[in-house]
Design a protein around this motif. Structure first.
Motif, PDB file in Angstrom:
ATOM      1  N   PHE A   8      53.614  46.995  88.590  1.00  0.00           N
ATOM      2  CA  PHE A   8      54.323  48.195  89.010  1.00  0.00           C
ATOM      3  C   PHE A   8      55.433  48.457  87.991  1.00  0.00           C
ATOM      4  CE2 PHE A   8      52.857  46.635  93.261  1.00  0.00           C
ATOM      5  CZ  PHE A   8      52.095  47.737  93.606  1.00  0.00           C
ATOM      6  N   PRO A   9      55.750  49.704  87.668  1.00  0.00           N
ATOM      7  CA  PRO A   9      55.170  50.938  88.194  1.00  0.00           C
ATOM      8  C   PRO A   9      54.032  51.519  87.326  1.00  0.00           C
ATOM      9  CG  PRO A   9      57.134  51.474  86.967  1.00  0.00           C
ATOM     10  CD  PRO A   9      56.968  49.964  86.867  1.00  0.00           C
ATOM     11  N   ILE A  10      53.682  50.858  86.230  1.00  0.00           N
ATOM     12  CA  ILE A  10      52.714  51.428  85.294  1.00  0.00           C
ATOM     13  C   ILE A  10      51.331  51.609  85.923  1.00  0.00           C
ATOM     14  CG2 ILE A  10      51.940  49.229  84.304  1.00  0.00           C
ATOM     15  CD1 ILE A  10      51.867  50.594  81.564  1.00  0.00           C
ATOM     16  N   ILE A  11      51.047  50.847  86.972  1.00  0.00           N
ATOM     17  CA  ILE A  11      49.722  50.929  87.590  1.00  0.00           C
ATOM     18  C   ILE A  11      49.446  52.308  88.178  1.00  0.00           C
ATOM     19  CG2 ILE A  11      50.529  50.035  89.829  1.00  0.00           C
ATOM     20  CD1 ILE A  11      47.772  48.657  90.045  1.00  0.00           C
ATOM     21  N   TRP A  12      50.493  52.993  88.676  1.00  0.00           N
ATOM     22  CA  TRP A  12      50.299  54.345  89.220  1.00  0.00           C
ATOM     23  C   TRP A  12      49.805  55.292  88.126  1.00  0.00           C
ATOM     24  CZ3 TRP A  12      50.212  53.732  94.132  1.00  0.00           C
ATOM     25  CH2 TRP A  12      51.120  52.892  94.783  1.00  0.00           C
ATOM     26  N   HIS A  13      50.332  55.114  86.935  1.00  0.00           N
ATOM     27  CA  HIS A  13      49.918  55.925  85.787  1.00  0.00           C
ATOM     28  C   HIS A  13      48.484  55.589  85.384  1.00  0.00           C
ATOM     29  CE1 HIS A  13      50.977  57.331  81.401  1.00  0.00           C
ATOM     30  NE2 HIS A  13      49.960  57.982  81.922  1.00  0.00           N
TER      31      HIS A  13
ATOM     32  N   PHE B 118      53.044  60.213  90.030  1.00  0.00           N
ATOM     33  CA  PHE B 118      51.714  60.325  89.417  1.00  0.00           C
ATOM     34  C   PHE B 118      50.649  60.621  90.462  1.00  0.00           C
ATOM     35  CE2 PHE B 118      53.651  58.051  85.786  1.00  0.00           C
ATOM     36  CZ  PHE B 118      53.157  58.835  84.747  1.00  0.00           C
ATOM     37  N   LEU B 119      50.860  60.153  91.689  1.00  0.00           N
ATOM     38  CA  LEU B 119      49.931  60.459  92.777  1.00  0.00           C
ATOM     39  C   LEU B 119      49.967  61.949  93.110  1.00  0.00           C
ATOM     40  CD1 LEU B 119      50.621  57.421  95.131  1.00  0.00           C
ATOM     41  CD2 LEU B 119      48.586  57.792  93.719  1.00  0.00           C
ATOM     42  N   LEU B 120      51.177  62.521  93.136  1.00  0.00           N
ATOM     43  CA  LEU B 120      51.304  63.961  93.367  1.00  0.00           C
ATOM     44  C   LEU B 120      50.663  64.736  92.228  1.00  0.00           C
ATOM     45  CD1 LEU B 120      52.404  66.314  95.002  1.00  0.00           C
ATOM     46  CD2 LEU B 120      54.602  66.042  93.813  1.00  0.00           C
ATOM     47  N   ALA B 121      50.876  64.276  91.000  1.00  0.00           N
ATOM     48  CA  ALA B 121      50.268  64.929  89.836  1.00  0.00           C
ATOM     49  C   ALA B 121      48.752  64.862  89.921  1.00  0.00           C
ATOM     50  CB  ALA B 121      50.758  64.262  88.550  1.00  0.00           C
ATOM     51  N   TYR B 122      48.224  63.730  90.379  1.00  0.00           N
ATOM     52  CA  TYR B 122      46.769  63.546  90.551  1.00  0.00           C
ATOM     53  C   TYR B 122      46.231  64.533  91.585  1.00  0.00           C
ATOM     54  CZ  TYR B 122      42.427  61.139  91.901  1.00  0.00           C
ATOM     55  OH  TYR B 122      41.100  60.832  92.190  1.00  0.00           O
ATOM     56  N   PHE B 123      46.950  64.678  92.700  1.00  0.00           N
ATOM     57  CA  PHE B 123      46.564  65.606  93.765  1.00  0.00           C
ATOM     58  C   PHE B 123      46.543  67.049  93.255  1.00  0.00           C
ATOM     59  CE2 PHE B 123      48.060  68.195  97.494  1.00  0.00           C
ATOM     60  CZ  PHE B 123      46.870  68.140  98.210  1.00  0.00           C
ATOM     61  N   VAL B 124      47.598  67.438  92.559  1.00  0.00           N
ATOM     62  CA  VAL B 124      47.696  68.791  92.001  1.00  0.00           C
ATOM     63  C   VAL B 124      46.602  69.029  90.956  1.00  0.00           C
ATOM     64  CG1 VAL B 124      49.151  70.352  90.625  1.00  0.00           C
ATOM     65  CG2 VAL B 124      50.162  69.003  92.471  1.00  0.00           C
TER      66      VAL B 124
ATOM     67  N   MET C  11      46.142  71.022  82.951  1.00  0.00           N
ATOM     68  CA  MET C  11      45.680  70.033  83.933  1.00  0.00           C
ATOM     69  C   MET C  11      45.647  68.639  83.317  1.00  0.00           C
ATOM     70  SD  MET C  11      42.611  72.229  85.681  1.00  0.00           S
ATOM     71  CE  MET C  11      42.911  73.946  86.143  1.00  0.00           C
ATOM     72  N   TYR C  12      45.206  68.565  82.069  1.00  0.00           N
ATOM     73  CA  TYR C  12      45.171  67.265  81.392  1.00  0.00           C
ATOM     74  C   TYR C  12      46.583  66.713  81.196  1.00  0.00           C
ATOM     75  CZ  TYR C  12      44.615  63.720  77.789  1.00  0.00           C
ATOM     76  OH  TYR C  12      44.679  62.542  77.088  1.00  0.00           O
ATOM     77  N   LYS C  13      47.531  67.590  80.872  1.00  0.00           N
ATOM     78  CA  LYS C  13      48.896  67.169  80.580  1.00  0.00           C
ATOM     79  C   LYS C  13      49.614  66.599  81.804  1.00  0.00           C
ATOM     80  CE  LYS C  13      51.477  67.430  77.680  1.00  0.00           C
ATOM     81  NZ  LYS C  13      51.967  66.328  76.803  1.00  0.00           N
ATOM     82  N   LEU C  14      49.098  66.860  82.976  1.00  0.00           N
ATOM     83  CA  LEU C  14      49.733  66.325  84.176  1.00  0.00           C
ATOM     84  C   LEU C  14      49.793  64.795  84.142  1.00  0.00           C
ATOM     85  CD1 LEU C  14      48.397  68.511  87.132  1.00  0.00           C
ATOM     86  CD2 LEU C  14      50.733  68.341  86.296  1.00  0.00           C
ATOM     87  N   ILE C  15      48.697  64.186  83.658  1.00  0.00           N
ATOM     88  CA  ILE C  15      48.655  62.721  83.544  1.00  0.00           C
ATOM     89  C   ILE C  15      48.183  62.391  82.136  1.00  0.00           C
ATOM     90  CG2 ILE C  15      47.775  60.559  84.505  1.00  0.00           C
ATOM     91  CD1 ILE C  15      47.109  62.084  87.073  1.00  0.00           C
ATOM     92  N   ASP C  16      49.125  62.128  81.248  1.00  0.00           N
ATOM     93  CA  ASP C  16      48.787  61.792  79.862  1.00  0.00           C
ATOM     94  C   ASP C  16      48.137  60.411  79.799  1.00  0.00           C
ATOM     95  OD1 ASP C  16      49.560  63.935  78.098  1.00  0.00           O
ATOM     96  OD2 ASP C  16      51.614  63.583  78.763  1.00  0.00           O
ATOM     97  N   GLN C  17      47.430  60.162  78.708  1.00  0.00           N
ATOM     98  CA  GLN C  17      46.780  58.854  78.533  1.00  0.00           C
ATOM     99  C   GLN C  17      47.828  57.724  78.566  1.00  0.00           C
ATOM    100  OE1 GLN C  17      47.390  56.948  75.679  1.00  0.00           O
ATOM    101  NE2 GLN C  17      48.510  58.471  74.491  1.00  0.00           N
ATOM    102  N   PRO C  18      47.499  56.594  79.225  1.00  0.00           N
ATOM    103  CA  PRO C  18      48.471  55.504  79.371  1.00  0.00           C
ATOM    104  C   PRO C  18      48.371  54.417  78.292  1.00  0.00           C
ATOM    105  CG  PRO C  18      46.600  55.109  80.800  1.00  0.00           C
ATOM    106  CD  PRO C  18      46.299  56.395  80.053  1.00  0.00           C
ATOM    107  N   PHE C  19      47.395  54.529  77.401  1.00  0.00           N
ATOM    108  CA  PHE C  19      47.149  53.445  76.440  1.00  0.00           C
ATOM    109  C   PHE C  19      48.333  53.245  75.495  1.00  0.00           C
ATOM    110  CE2 PHE C  19      43.104  55.723  77.291  1.00  0.00           C
ATOM    111  CZ  PHE C  19      42.556  54.774  78.146  1.00  0.00           C
ATOM    112  N   GLN C  20      48.896  54.360  75.048  1.00  0.00           N
ATOM    113  CA  GLN C  20      50.046  54.278  74.149  1.00  0.00           C
ATOM    114  C   GLN C  20      51.238  53.658  74.861  1.00  0.00           C
ATOM    115  OE1 GLN C  20      50.391  57.926  71.976  1.00  0.00           O
ATOM    116  NE2 GLN C  20      52.372  57.406  71.110  1.00  0.00           N
ATOM    117  N   ARG C  21      51.372  53.947  76.139  1.00  0.00           N
ATOM    118  CA  ARG C  21      52.457  53.373  76.928  1.00  0.00           C
ATOM    119  C   ARG C  21      52.276  51.858  77.075  1.00  0.00           C
ATOM    120  NH1 ARG C  21      53.962  54.743  83.275  1.00  0.00           N
ATOM    121  NH2 ARG C  21      55.789  53.375  83.369  1.00  0.00           N
ATOM    122  N   ILE C  22      51.028  51.431  77.290  1.00  0.00           N
ATOM    123  CA  ILE C  22      50.745  49.997  77.396  1.00  0.00           C
ATOM    124  C   ILE C  22      51.081  49.297  76.086  1.00  0.00           C
ATOM    125  CG2 ILE C  22      48.898  48.297  77.688  1.00  0.00           C
ATOM    126  CD1 ILE C  22      47.514  50.344  79.554  1.00  0.00           C
TER     127      ILE C  22
END
Length: 274
Positions: A58-63, A151-157, A218-229
């Motif tokens: 947590f919290p990266i798992i939500w992303h 991120f859950l809200l972003a996923y829903f939207v 729509m894609y920008k709502l949840i950006d790729q997480p690989f760079q963050r990892i």
């Protein structure tokens, strides 16, 4: 609302193909669990277990989970366009209107179904993420566990926006295959426009404008997480830093597109001779 939703759910559950696609679209997010338990044997020297790398903390798992789960949205998109295609091919749309269902209620029944399945999918992925996080995460404080749940809200939207776009294309062309093809065409058009703007304008300006396009927003709502990892593993690498957050203004853009797609779907149905 419940009457319209119940009416639409009955149609979907009576259709064997729709039932299979709905089942598949809800089962696929569980592959995130498979990802968490994946063990990779590196040339026989050692075994790499993804769950032990800290990427499910947590919290990266939500992303991470919402990003991967959103890749499976295409399966329910087939259900959405099929909802419209079947109405026209089976002539049930005309029968519904004869039986007293208004054109506004017809579109709302489709939209309520989209919201319902998006909500169920969001609840499902939130439970999966919570379970994986509680098992693997090194952090158990509530303040950390529930951080970045936006991120859950972003996923829903994101789901509502994408499926509303599918609804509009389904109403526009009346055929499932053509509606899905229009998604691909829109994707190409967006990148062509971006290329033209980047050629005529500054690339940064072109990217900012591109972020207002339907699919890109729509894609920008949840950006790729690989760079963050990678940032967590190499904190000294300044060039890896980027804005990965789920922002309210990005959600507002997608919600604006959602309202437009639903409105245009209604206008198409209202003007069309059935």
């Amino acid at each position: 609302m419940l009457r319209l939703l119940n009416l639409e759910l009955q149609k979907l559950l009576l259709n064997r193909t729709s039932k299979i696609l709905i089942f598949v679209s809800f089962i696929l997010p569980f592959f995130v669990i498979l990802l968490s338990s994946l063990k990779i044997n590196v040339f026989g020297f050692f075994t790499l277990e993804l769950g032990e790398l800290g990427i499910f903390n947590f919290p990266i798992i939500w992303h991470l989970t919402t990003f991967f789960a959103s890749q499976f949205k295409f399966f329910f998109a087939i259900v959405v366009v099929s909802m419209i295609g079947n109405e026209y091919s089976n002539k049930t749309i005309k029968q519904n209107l004869i039986d007293g269902l208004s054109k506004k209620e017809f579109i709302l029944s489709k939209f309520y179904t989209i919201v319902f399945f998006s909500l169920v999918s969001t609840i499902l992925i939130s439970l999966i993420s919570l379970c994986i996080g509680l098992y693997y995460s090194s952090y158990t404080e509530a303040s950390i566990i529930f951080r970045e749940t936006e991120f859950l809200l972003a996923y829903f939207v994101k789901l509502i926006g994408f499926f509303s776009l599918c609804l509009f294309f389904g109403m526009l062309v009346k055929r499932s295959a053509f509606a899905l093809a229009f998604l691909f065409i829109l994707y190409i058009v967006e990148w062509i426009l971006f290329g033209l703007m980047a050629w005529k304008l500054d690339t940064d300006i072109a990217e900012k404008i591109q972020n207002f396009f339907p699919l890109k927003s729509m894609y920008k709502l949840i950006d790729q997480p690989f760079q963050r990892i990678a940032m967590t593993k190499f904190p000294d690498k300044v060039d890896l830093s980027y804005d990965y957050g789920a922002h309210w203004y990005e959600m507002a853009i997608v919600l604006g597109w959602t309202a437009l797609f639903v409105f245009l779907s209604f206008r198409l149905l209202k003007k069309r001779d059935l």
